[in-house]
Design a protein around this motif. Structure first.
Motif, PDB file in Angstrom:
ATOM      1  N   GLY A   1       0.890 -28.876 -13.874  1.00 44.52           N
ATOM      2  CA  GLY A   1       0.072 -27.714 -14.155  1.00 44.52           C
ATOM      3  C   GLY A   1      -1.145 -27.682 -13.255  1.00 44.52           C
ATOM      4  N   VAL A   2      -1.582 -26.482 -12.916  1.00 43.19           N
ATOM      5  CA  VAL A   2      -2.799 -26.273 -12.124  1.00 43.19           C
ATOM      6  C   VAL A   2      -3.800 -25.498 -12.963  1.00 43.19           C
ATOM      7  N   SER A   3      -4.974 -26.061 -13.108  1.00 35.66           N
ATOM      8  CA  SER A   3      -6.083 -25.394 -13.818  1.00 35.66           C
ATOM      9  C   SER A   3      -5.710 -24.957 -15.229  1.00 35.66           C
ATOM     10  N   SER A   4      -4.937 -25.794 -15.899  1.00 38.52           N
ATOM     11  CA  SER A   4      -4.584 -25.502 -17.294  1.00 38.52           C
ATOM     12  C   SER A   4      -5.043 -26.596 -18.246  1.00 38.52           C
ATOM     13  N   LEU A   5      -5.126 -27.833 -17.777  1.00 38.18           N
ATOM     14  CA  LEU A   5      -5.418 -28.950 -18.678  1.00 38.18           C
ATOM     15  C   LEU A   5      -6.794 -28.820 -19.318  1.00 38.18           C
ATOM     16  N   HIS A   6      -7.764 -28.303 -18.583  1.00 42.85           N
ATOM     17  CA  HIS A   6      -9.113 -28.196 -19.159  1.00 42.85           C
ATOM     18  C   HIS A   6      -9.212 -27.064 -20.187  1.00 42.85           C
ATOM     19  N   HIS A   7      -8.144 -26.282 -20.341  1.00 40.28           N
ATOM     20  CA  HIS A   7      -8.090 -25.268 -21.400  1.00 40.28           C
ATOM     21  C   HIS A   7      -7.591 -25.864 -22.720  1.00 40.28           C
ATOM     22  N   LEU A   8      -7.119 -27.103 -22.694  1.00 44.30           N
ATOM     23  CA  LEU A   8      -6.474 -27.712 -23.853  1.00 44.30           C
ATOM     24  C   LEU A   8      -7.284 -28.898 -24.365  1.00 44.30           C
ATOM     25  N   PRO A   9      -7.155 -29.232 -25.652  1.00 44.21           N
ATOM     26  CA  PRO A   9      -7.763 -30.476 -26.145  1.00 44.21           C
ATOM     27  C   PRO A   9      -7.094 -31.662 -25.449  1.00 44.21           C
ATOM     28  N   LEU A  10      -7.876 -32.460 -24.748  1.00 40.49           N
ATOM     29  CA  LEU A  10      -7.317 -33.412 -23.792  1.00 40.49           C
ATOM     30  C   LEU A  10      -6.343 -34.396 -24.431  1.00 40.49           C
ATOM     31  N   GLU A  11      -6.795 -35.130 -25.454  1.00 39.52           N
ATOM     32  CA  GLU A  11      -5.930 -36.171 -26.018  1.00 39.52           C
ATOM     33  C   GLU A  11      -4.653 -35.598 -26.608  1.00 39.52           C
ATOM     34  N   GLU A  12      -4.765 -34.510 -27.336  1.00 46.11           N
ATOM     35  CA  GLU A  12      -3.572 -33.894 -27.916  1.00 46.11           C
ATOM     36  C   GLU A  12      -2.614 -33.436 -26.827  1.00 46.11           C
ATOM     37  N   ALA A  13      -3.150 -32.832 -25.774  1.00 42.50           N
ATOM     38  CA  ALA A  13      -2.308 -32.350 -24.681  1.00 42.50           C
ATOM     39  C   ALA A  13      -1.604 -33.504 -23.978  1.00 42.50           C
ATOM     40  N   LEU A  14      -2.321 -34.601 -23.732  1.00 38.74           N
ATOM     41  CA  LEU A  14      -1.705 -35.730 -23.031  1.00 38.74           C
ATOM     42  C   LEU A  14      -0.621 -36.390 -23.867  1.00 38.74           C
ATOM     43  N   ARG A  15      -0.860 -36.501 -25.173  1.00 38.43           N
ATOM     44  CA  ARG A  15       0.190 -37.071 -26.029  1.00 38.43           C
ATOM     45  C   ARG A  15       1.421 -36.180 -26.047  1.00 38.43           C
ATOM     46  N   CYS A  16       1.209 -34.872 -26.186  1.00 37.24           N
ATOM     47  CA  CYS A  16       2.315 -33.920 -26.261  1.00 37.24           C
ATOM     48  C   CYS A  16       3.089 -33.866 -24.942  1.00 37.24           C
ATOM     49  N   LEU A  17       2.372 -33.702 -23.845  1.00 36.45           N
ATOM     50  CA  LEU A  17       3.026 -33.553 -22.544  1.00 36.45           C
ATOM     51  C   LEU A  17       3.612 -34.872 -22.061  1.00 36.45           C
ATOM     52  N   GLY A  18       2.935 -35.973 -22.355  1.00 32.13           N
ATOM     53  CA  GLY A  18       3.468 -37.274 -21.968  1.00 32.13           C
ATOM     54  C   GLY A  18       4.783 -37.575 -22.668  1.00 32.13           C
ATOM     55  N   ALA A  19       4.894 -37.171 -23.940  1.00 36.00           N
ATOM     56  CA  ALA A  19       6.128 -37.413 -24.689  1.00 36.00           C
ATOM     57  C   ALA A  19       7.291 -36.597 -24.150  1.00 36.00           C
ATOM     58  N   ALA A  20       6.991 -35.505 -23.455  1.00 34.19           N
ATOM     59  CA  ALA A  20       8.049 -34.650 -22.905  1.00 34.19           C
ATOM     60  C   ALA A  20       8.583 -35.154 -21.574  1.00 34.19           C
ATOM     61  N   VAL A  21       7.926 -36.168 -20.999  1.00 34.58           N
ATOM     62  CA  VAL A  21       8.356 -36.731 -19.712  1.00 34.58           C
ATOM     63  C   VAL A  21       9.422 -37.786 -19.952  1.00 34.58           C
ATOM     64  N   ARG A  22      10.496 -37.737 -19.196  1.00 36.06           N
ATOM     65  CA  ARG A  22      11.550 -38.741 -19.329  1.00 36.06           C
ATOM     66  C   ARG A  22      11.070 -40.074 -18.763  1.00 36.06           C
ATOM     67  N   PRO A  23      11.664 -41.196 -19.192  1.00 33.91           N
ATOM     68  CA  PRO A  23      11.343 -42.481 -18.569  1.00 33.91           C
ATOM     69  C   PRO A  23      11.603 -42.423 -17.059  1.00 33.91           C
ATOM     70  N   GLY A  24      10.613 -42.825 -16.296  1.00 32.76           N
ATOM     71  CA  GLY A  24      10.702 -42.734 -14.848  1.00 32.76           C
ATOM     72  C   GLY A  24      10.186 -41.423 -14.289  1.00 32.76           C
ATOM     73  N   GLY A  25       9.856 -40.477 -15.171  1.00 32.70           N
ATOM     74  CA  GLY A  25       9.343 -39.184 -14.724  1.00 32.70           C
ATOM     75  C   GLY A  25       7.831 -39.204 -14.578  1.00 32.70           C
ATOM     76  N   VAL A  26       7.252 -38.032 -14.301  1.00 26.55           N
ATOM     77  CA  VAL A  26       5.828 -37.970 -13.989  1.00 26.55           C
ATOM     78  C   VAL A  26       5.152 -36.790 -14.692  1.00 26.55           C
ATOM     79  N   LEU A  27       3.931 -37.034 -15.134  1.00 30.16           N
ATOM     80  CA  LEU A  27       3.018 -35.992 -15.598  1.00 30.16           C
ATOM     81  C   LEU A  27       1.952 -35.858 -14.525  1.00 30.16           C
ATOM     82  N   ALA A  28       1.806 -34.680 -13.945  1.00 28.45           N
ATOM     83  CA  ALA A  28       0.854 -34.475 -12.853  1.00 28.45           C
ATOM     84  C   ALA A  28       0.116 -33.165 -13.059  1.00 28.45           C
ATOM     85  N   MET A  29      -1.201 -33.254 -13.176  1.00 27.97           N
ATOM     86  CA  MET A  29      -2.020 -32.078 -13.440  1.00 27.97           C
ATOM     87  C   MET A  29      -3.197 -32.032 -12.477  1.00 27.97           C
TER      88      MET A  29
END
Length: 206
Positions: A94-122
Motif C-alpha cells: 500500500g502507498v499512503s494508506s497505513l497512516h490512515h489506519l490504527p497501526l497495531e490493528e492494521a499490522l496484525r490484520c495485514l500480517g496475518a494475510a501474508v503467506r509464509p515466505g511472503g511480504v508486507l510492504a507499505m
C-alpha cells in the motif's frame, strides 16, 4: 503576469518502485490497501496473476474499476472490516494508506494475510520529528525543488493529482512507527525515505 510554474511532483508515484522491488519473484495473489485511482494496481497486475485492490472511497473505487485489467478485483471497503484469507497473499502492499489506519490493528490484520515466505510492504507518511530530522528535511526540501525544476526543463508533465482523494495528517513519527511495529511484527524494518515518506517491510518467516 506570467503564472508561477508548478514545481511539485507526486511522491507516492516516486516511491511505487520501492514496493515493486519488495515483491517476491513469483506472485500469484497480491492485496493492495488503499488503491486510490488504481495506478499501482495496474503495475501490480503485470507482476501477479491476481490482485485484490481495496479502497473505502466510492469515488476512488469508480476510477480504479474504469482503468484496471480484468485480473484486478476492486473492492469498496475498509480493509480492516474484511475477512481476509489467512496466509492468502504472496504480498500485501500500500502507498499512503497505513497512516490512515490504527497501526497495531492494521499490522496484525495485514500480517496475518501474508503467506509464509511472503511480504508486507507499505509506504506511508510520518509525522515530522523535529529537530532530530531537520537535516533530512532540509535536504528533501532542496531536492524536491530541484526535481521539479528538472522536470520543467524537460517539459515532463507532472503526475496528475486525483481530486477527492482522502487526506489525513500522520500522527506517528518514524521512530514511533518503528517501535510499535516491532512489538507486533518481530523483524519488521522501518526506514525513513527522503521525500516525506517511510517504508515498512516485513517478511513472514516460512
Amino acid at each position: 503576469m506570467r503564472p508561477v510554474p508548478d514545481l511539485s511532483w507526486d511522491h507516492d508515484a516516486h516511491y511505487r518502485p520501492v514496493l515493486l522491488r519488495a515483491l517476491p519473484p513469483r506472485c500469484d495473489r497480491v492485496l493492495e490497501v488503499g488503491c486510490g485511482a488504481g495506478d499501482l494496481a495496474v503495475l501490480l497486475a503485470e507482476r501477479a496473476a491476481r490482485v485484490d485492490a481495496v479502497d473505502r472511497s466510492p469515488e476512488m473505487v469508480a476510477l480504479a474499476r474504469a482503468r484496471v485489467p480484468a485480473t484486478v478485483r476492486v473492492v469498496e471497503a475498509d480493509v480492516l472490516a474484511l475477512e481476509l484469507p489467512a496466509g492468502g497473499y504472496d504480498a500485501v502492499v500500500g502507498v499512503s494508506s497505513l497512516h490512515h489506519l490504527p497501526l497495531e490493528e492494521a499490522l496484525r490484520c495485514l500480517g496475518a494475510a501474508v503467506r509464509p515466505g511472503g511480504v508486507l510492504a507499505m509506504v506511508a507518511l510520518p509525522r515530522r520529528d523535529l529537530p532530530r530530522e531537520l537535516p533530512v528535511e532540509a535536504v528533501a526540501a532542496v531536492l524536491h525543488r530541484a526535481v521539479g525544476v528538472e522536470r520543467l526543463l524537460r517539459r515532463s508533465p507532472r503526475p496528475e493529482r486525483t481530486p477527492g482523494m482522502p487526506v489525513r495528517e500522520p500522527e506517528l513519527t518514524v521512530r514511533e512507527v518503528r517501535r510499535r511495529a516491532r512489538a507486533v511484527l518481530p523483524g519488521v524494518r522501518v526506514r525513513r525515505l527522503l521525500f516525506w515518506r517511510y517504508a515498512l517491510v516485513w517478511h513472514r518467516p516460512g
